[in-house]
Design a protein around this motif. Structure first.
Motif, PDB file in Angstrom:
ATOM      1  N   ARG A  92      38.680  27.617  37.426  1.00 27.24           N
ATOM      2  CA  ARG A  92      40.565  28.985  36.925  1.00 27.24           C
ATOM      3  C   ARG A  92      39.836  29.943  35.953  1.00 27.24           C
ATOM      4  N   GLN A  93      40.272  31.343  36.036  1.00 29.20           N
ATOM      5  CA  GLN A  93      40.749  32.270  35.501  1.00 29.20           C
ATOM      6  C   GLN A  93      42.604  32.112  35.166  1.00 29.20           C
ATOM      7  N   SER A  94      42.149  32.991  34.113  1.00 26.77           N
ATOM      8  CA  SER A  94      44.208  32.873  33.288  1.00 26.77           C
ATOM      9  C   SER A  94      44.763  33.901  34.117  1.00 26.77           C
ATOM     10  N   LEU A 136      32.789  28.433  41.832  1.00 27.74           N
ATOM     11  CA  LEU A 136      32.078  30.065  40.910  1.00 27.74           C
ATOM     12  C   LEU A 136      31.918  30.714  41.911  1.00 27.74           C
ATOM     13  N   ALA A 137      32.351  31.913  41.238  1.00 28.17           N
ATOM     14  CA  ALA A 137      31.990  33.278  41.612  1.00 28.17           C
ATOM     15  C   ALA A 137      31.538  34.331  40.239  1.00 28.17           C
ATOM     16  N   GLY A 138      30.755  35.435  41.060  1.00 24.96           N
ATOM     17  CA  GLY A 138      30.121  35.839  40.041  1.00 24.96           C
ATOM     18  C   GLY A 138      29.246  37.503  40.987  1.00 24.96           C
ATOM     19  N   PHE A 139      29.356  38.637  40.592  1.00 20.88           N
ATOM     20  CA  PHE A 139      28.764  39.624  40.771  1.00 20.88           C
ATOM     21  C   PHE A 139      27.140  39.328  40.571  1.00 20.88           C
ATOM     22  N   CYS A 140      26.122  40.261  41.544  1.00 18.37           N
ATOM     23  CA  CYS A 140      24.959  39.637  41.075  1.00 18.37           C
ATOM     24  C   CYS A 140      24.964  40.730  40.531  1.00 18.37           C
ATOM     25  N   GLU A 158      25.989  30.209  32.958  1.00 12.52           N
ATOM     26  CA  GLU A 158      26.933  31.582  31.924  1.00 12.52           C
ATOM     27  C   GLU A 158      28.450  31.186  31.889  1.00 12.52           C
ATOM     28  N   GLU A 159      28.494  30.532  33.510  1.00 16.26           N
ATOM     29  CA  GLU A 159      29.961  30.201  33.304  1.00 16.26           C
ATOM     30  C   GLU A 159      30.544  29.334  33.254  1.00 16.26           C
ATOM     31  N   VAL A 160      29.206  28.050  33.357  1.00 18.57           N
ATOM     32  CA  VAL A 160      29.938  26.531  33.069  1.00 18.57           C
ATOM     33  C   VAL A 160      28.767  25.724  31.835  1.00 18.57           C
ATOM     34  N   SER A 189      29.650  33.677  54.839  1.00 21.45           N
ATOM     35  CA  SER A 189      29.786  34.845  54.033  1.00 21.45           C
ATOM     36  C   SER A 189      31.615  35.977  54.364  1.00 21.45           C
ATOM     37  N   GLN A 190      31.275  36.899  53.773  1.00 19.89           N
ATOM     38  CA  GLN A 190      32.707  37.322  53.709  1.00 19.89           C
ATOM     39  C   GLN A 190      32.896  38.477  52.808  1.00 19.89           C
ATOM     40  N   HIS A 191      33.360  39.169  53.913  1.00 23.83           N
ATOM     41  CA  HIS A 191      33.948  40.664  53.235  1.00 23.83           C
ATOM     42  C   HIS A 191      35.363  39.991  52.100  1.00 23.83           C
ATOM     43  N   TRP A 192      35.178  40.798  51.566  1.00 24.68           N
ATOM     44  CA  TRP A 192      36.289  40.618  50.712  1.00 24.68           C
ATOM     45  C   TRP A 192      36.924  41.662  49.591  1.00 24.68           C
ATOM     46  N   PRO A 193      37.925  42.129  49.786  1.00 26.06           N
ATOM     47  CA  PRO A 193      38.416  43.225  48.884  1.00 26.06           C
ATOM     48  C   PRO A 193      39.222  43.279  48.178  1.00 26.06           C
ATOM     49  N   PHE A 194      39.168  42.489  47.801  1.00 23.22           N
ATOM     50  CA  PHE A 194      40.450  43.012  46.780  1.00 23.22           C
ATOM     51  C   PHE A 194      39.303  42.242  45.490  1.00 23.22           C
ATOM     52  N   PRO A 195      39.764  43.420  44.676  1.00 22.92           N
ATOM     53  CA  PRO A 195      40.321  44.228  43.729  1.00 22.92           C
ATOM     54  C   PRO A 195      39.377  45.405  44.815  1.00 22.92           C
ATOM     55  N   LEU A 223      31.621  41.731  49.341  1.00 21.34           N
ATOM     56  CA  LEU A 223      30.438  41.018  50.753  1.00 21.34           C
ATOM     57  C   LEU A 223      29.816  39.245  49.641  1.00 21.34           C
ATOM     58  N   MET A 224      30.889  38.435  49.744  1.00 25.29           N
ATOM     59  CA  MET A 224      31.078  37.229  48.905  1.00 25.29           C
ATOM     60  C   MET A 224      30.412  36.436  50.025  1.00 25.29           C
ATOM     61  N   ILE A 225      28.624  35.876  48.882  1.00 25.39           N
ATOM     62  CA  ILE A 225      27.951  35.220  49.504  1.00 25.39           C
ATOM     63  C   ILE A 225      28.432  34.138  49.313  1.00 25.39           C
ATOM     64  N   ARG A 245      35.293  33.193  27.911  1.00 24.86           N
ATOM     65  CA  ARG A 245      35.036  34.553  27.366  1.00 24.86           C
ATOM     66  C   ARG A 245      35.714  34.785  29.294  1.00 24.86           C
ATOM     67  N   GLU A 246      34.700  34.062  30.209  1.00 21.81           N
ATOM     68  CA  GLU A 246      34.987  33.764  31.628  1.00 21.81           C
ATOM     69  C   GLU A 246      36.086  33.672  32.593  1.00 21.81           C
ATOM     70  N   LEU A 247      36.447  31.831  31.925  1.00 25.33           N
ATOM     71  CA  LEU A 247      37.376  31.136  32.784  1.00 25.33           C
ATOM     72  C   LEU A 247      38.295  30.406  31.238  1.00 25.33           C
ATOM     73  N   LEU A 297      42.468  31.541  54.187  1.00 25.77           N
ATOM     74  CA  LEU A 297      41.584  33.416  54.158  1.00 25.77           C
ATOM     75  C   LEU A 297      40.056  33.243  53.628  1.00 25.77           C
ATOM     76  N   ALA A 298      40.386  32.329  52.225  1.00 29.51           N
ATOM     77  CA  ALA A 298      39.404  32.595  51.710  1.00 29.51           C
ATOM     78  C   ALA A 298      37.858  32.143  51.701  1.00 29.51           C
ATOM     79  N   VAL A 299      37.069  32.408  51.224  1.00 27.44           N
ATOM     80  CA  VAL A 299      36.190  31.436  51.571  1.00 27.44           C
ATOM     81  C   VAL A 299      35.647  30.359  50.759  1.00 27.44           C
ATOM     82  N   ALA A 300      36.407  30.280  49.917  1.00 23.69           N
ATOM     83  CA  ALA A 300      36.144  29.267  48.829  1.00 23.69           C
ATOM     84  C   ALA A 300      36.732  27.991  49.183  1.00 23.69           C
ATOM     85  N   HIS A 301      38.204  28.601  50.203  1.00 26.64           N
ATOM     86  CA  HIS A 301      38.731  26.648  50.791  1.00 26.64           C
ATOM     87  C   HIS A 301      38.072  26.921  51.701  1.00 26.64           C
TER      88      HIS A 301
HETATM   89  N1  LIG Z   1      37.275  35.165  48.723  1.00 23.39           N
HETATM   90  C1  LIG Z   1      37.083  33.687  48.215  1.00 23.39           C
HETATM   91  O1  LIG Z   1      37.104  33.309  48.205  1.00 23.39           O
HETATM   92  C2  LIG Z   1      36.671  34.746  46.487  1.00 23.39           C
HETATM   93  C3  LIG Z   1      36.874  35.757  46.313  1.00 23.39           C
HETATM   94  N2  LIG Z   1      36.752  36.106  44.893  1.00 23.39           N
HETATM   95  C4  LIG Z   1      36.226  37.696  44.170  1.00 23.39           C
HETATM   96  O2  LIG Z   1      35.299  37.298  43.643  1.00 23.39           O
HETATM   97  C5  LIG Z   1      35.112  38.455  42.476  1.00 23.39           C
HETATM   98  C6  LIG Z   1      33.885  38.053  41.604  1.00 23.39           C
HETATM   99  O3  LIG Z   1      33.934  36.993  40.997  1.00 23.39           O
HETATM  100  P1  LIG Z   1      34.659  36.936  39.188  1.00 23.39           P
HETATM  101  O4  LIG Z   1      34.637  35.470  38.925  1.00 23.39           O
HETATM  102  O5  LIG Z   1      35.912  37.897  38.941  1.00 23.39           O
HETATM  103  O6  LIG Z   1      33.519  37.712  39.095  1.00 23.39           O
HETATM  104  P2  LIG Z   1      32.251  37.682  37.840  1.00 23.39           P
HETATM  105  O7  LIG Z   1      32.049  36.004  36.559  1.00 23.39           O
HETATM  106  O8  LIG Z   1      31.115  38.512  38.097  1.00 23.39           O
HETATM  107  O9  LIG Z   1      33.096  38.188  36.165  1.00 23.39           O
HETATM  108  C7  LIG Z   1      33.989  39.498  36.745  1.00 23.39           C
HETATM  109  C8  LIG Z   1      33.244  40.031  35.504  1.00 23.39           C
HETATM  110  O10 LIG Z   1      31.690  41.146  35.756  1.00 23.39           O
HETATM  111  C9  LIG Z   1      31.496  42.095  35.399  1.00 23.39           C
HETATM  112  N3  LIG Z   1      30.509  42.864  36.742  1.00 23.39           N
HETATM  113  C10 LIG Z   1      29.642  43.017  36.677  1.00 23.39           C
HETATM  114  N4  LIG Z   1      29.153  43.584  38.213  1.00 23.39           N
HETATM  115  C11 LIG Z   1      30.603  43.943  38.672  1.00 23.39           C
HETATM  116  C12 LIG Z   1      31.003  44.496  39.398  1.00 23.39           C
HETATM  117  N5  LIG Z   1      30.677  45.463  40.441  1.00 23.39           N
HETATM  118  N6  LIG Z   1      32.321  44.743  39.584  1.00 23.39           N
HETATM  119  C13 LIG Z   1      33.302  43.971  39.174  1.00 23.39           C
HETATM  120  N7  LIG Z   1      33.233  44.007  37.844  1.00 23.39           N
HETATM  121  C14 LIG Z   1      31.727  43.338  38.127  1.00 23.39           C
HETATM  122  C15 LIG Z   1      32.728  42.398  35.078  1.00 23.39           C
HETATM  123  O11 LIG Z   1      32.751  42.731  33.372  1.00 23.39           O
HETATM  124  C16 LIG Z   1      33.940  41.403  35.886  1.00 23.39           C
HETATM  125  O12 LIG Z   1      34.910  41.060  34.059  1.00 23.39           O
HETATM  126  C17 LIG Z   1      36.632  39.012  42.260  1.00 23.39           C
HETATM  127  O13 LIG Z   1      36.300  40.175  42.989  1.00 23.39           O
HETATM  128  C18 LIG Z   1      37.009  37.516  43.157  1.00 23.39           C
HETATM  129  O14 LIG Z   1      38.304  38.257  43.870  1.00 23.39           O
HETATM  130  C19 LIG Z   1      36.146  35.012  43.956  1.00 23.39           C
HETATM  131  C20 LIG Z   1      36.628  34.119  44.137  1.00 23.39           C
HETATM  132  C21 LIG Z   1      37.266  33.270  45.192  1.00 23.39           C
END
Ligand SMILES: NC(=O)C1=CN([C@@H]2O[C@H](COP(=O)(O)OP(=O)(O)OC[C@H]3O[C@@H](n4cnc5c(N)ncnc54)[C@H](O)[C@@H]3O)[C@@H](O)[C@H]2O)C=CC1
Ligand SMILES: [Mg+2]
Length: 349
Positions: free
Chosen positions: A212-214, A224-228, A244-246, A258-264, A268-270, A288-290, A327-331
């Motif tokens: 979880r994030q704060s 666990l999720a992260g941008f490529c 990196e995260e754990v 996969s899923q398109h996720w518009p927030f924020p 494209l969630m893979i 710093r991340e979690l 509706l979230a792909v994590a679910h």
């Molecule tokens: N639909 C679902 O089930 C889920 C969706 N998500 C989405 O996945 C996304 C990524 O997850 P995080 O753990 O936050 O990612 P993350 O672990 O990569 O951390 C975010 C950090 O990555 C950096 N970053 C690198 N490239 C970026 C980019 N293109 N846009 C924004 N920040 C970028 C920024 O410093 C940002 O603070 C989030 O937007 C979140 O909404 C996350 C979990 C579940």
């Protein structure tokens, strides 16, 4: 039977729609609307409109669900007229889909352009609905509605943020469908963008790892999720993000969905499943991340999956673990893991 008759029928329209399956017909029609401004303008005359205000969709309450009202062109013109707006405003709408009968669907935001923003409460009163944050409404929408509204929100947000060419500084112009913007001074074409994000459900065979994030609601854990990063493959991004995260190394990566996720922004969630390397289960959380990460047993996760109601309702029932909305792909990934574990433990009996 579905047949594509190619160039033979390419006269008035791009394709001979009669011979195609419903799905192919629809796909080709949408392609035509994106490519041909005149065809799209015509479709917009007879189309229907989903309304947004500052990226929040107009919704109506029906019991525990939200309904998504749509306006015909005539209704929209009447509404704009009532609030002193020119029907020219409809030019800002973007194409988001169409019905099997080729009724084109558009989305229009009445709040984004500050110069001509329409006062929200007045429109809400007029239309008998409310503009509600999509993130808040997501668990009370049907999957079809949410998918359509996800697309609309992402596209409207992208257009709002790409009004100017990043090279010339000149205003860009959207095509009628809104599938691209062009800078008239240098012809650079801008297409809507999504950021690829990997999301991984890590298991050690018996347990799964959730974090979880704060910023998450109290008690909520997810995969666990992260941008490529630029230059990475999906596999490399997964290995890096988990490390990196754990602080763990993973193997046996398996693509799930996969899923398109518009927030924020648009991502494209893979989604993939992965296992930790044998004997490596000790988590070292990157703070710093979690905020936290932990291994959860099948029983704990299965119990959390059974919980019903909104986050607020679930938070009050005293159980420690909350999972992402349906509706979230994590679910979906967590549910798949529970089902697979349950099947394999039944098979072992
Ligand atoms: N639909 C679902 O089930 C889920 C969706 N998500 C989405 O996945 C996304 C990524 O997850 P995080 O753990 O936050 O990612 P993350 O672990 O990569 O951390 C975010 C950090 O990555 C950096 N970053 C690198 N490239 C970026 C980019 N293109 N846009 C924004 N920040 C970028 C920024 O410093 C940002 O603070 C989030 O937007 C979140 O909404 C996350 C979990 C579940
Ligand atoms: Mg992350």
């Amino acid at each position: 039977m579905s047949l594509y008759c190619g160039t033979v029928c390419r006269r008035k329209s791009f394709w001979c729609y009669r011979l195609l399956s419903t799905y192919v017909n629809k796909t080709r029609y949408l392609f035509e609307l994106k490519e041909d401004d005149e065809a799209c303008r015509k479709a917009r005359q007879a189309g229907v409109f989903y309304l947004f205000h500052d990226l929040a969709p107009l919704l109506q309450t029906s019991g525990r669900q939200y309904l998504v009202p749509r306006l015909s062109r005539a209704e929209l013109e009447r509404l704009l007229g009532k609030f002193g707006q020119d029907s020219q405003r409809i030019e800002d709408s973007v194409l988001i889909g169409c019905s099997n009968e080729r009724e084109a669907w558009f989305a229009l935001d009445l709040g984004l352009s500050s110069a001509s923003s329409i006062h929200k409460p007045e429109v809400e009163a007029e239309l008998g609905g409310s503009f509600i944050s999509l993130r808040r409404a997501v668990s009370q929408l049907s999957s079809m509605d949410s998918s359509l509204l996800f697309t609309a929100r992402a596209l409207l947000r992208w257009h709002d943020g790409h009004q100017f060419c990043s090279k010339s500084g000149q205003p860009t112009k959207k095509n009628v469908a809104g599938s691209k913007r062009v800078c008239p001074s240098n012809n650079i074409i801008y297409y809507p963008q999504m950021a690829p994000v990997v999301i991984t459900l890590v298991t050690d065979g018996a347990r799964c790892l959730l974090a979880r994030q704060s910023s998450f609601p109290k008690g909520l854990y997810s995969a666990l999720a992260g941008f490529c990063d630029i230059g990475e493959s999906v596999e490399e991004a997964i290995r890096r993000e988990v490390a990196e995260e754990v602080g763990l190394e993973v193997e046996n990566l398996q693509y799930s969905t996969s899923q398109h996720w518009p927030f924020p922004n648009s991502s494209l969630m893979i989604a993939c499943h992965a296992t930790v390397k044998p004997g490596q289960t000790e988590i070292q959380v990157n703070l710093r991340e979690l905020e936290a990460a932990a291994w959860f047993s099948l029983d704990e996760v299965a119990a959390a999956l059974m919980r019903k109601g909104s986050f607020i309702e679930q938070q009050s029932d005293g159980l420690p673990l909350l999972l992402p909305p349906k509706l979230a792909v994590a679910h979906h990934m967590i549910k798949t893991w529970v089902e697979t574990q349950t099947c394999s433990s039944l098979a072992a009996i």
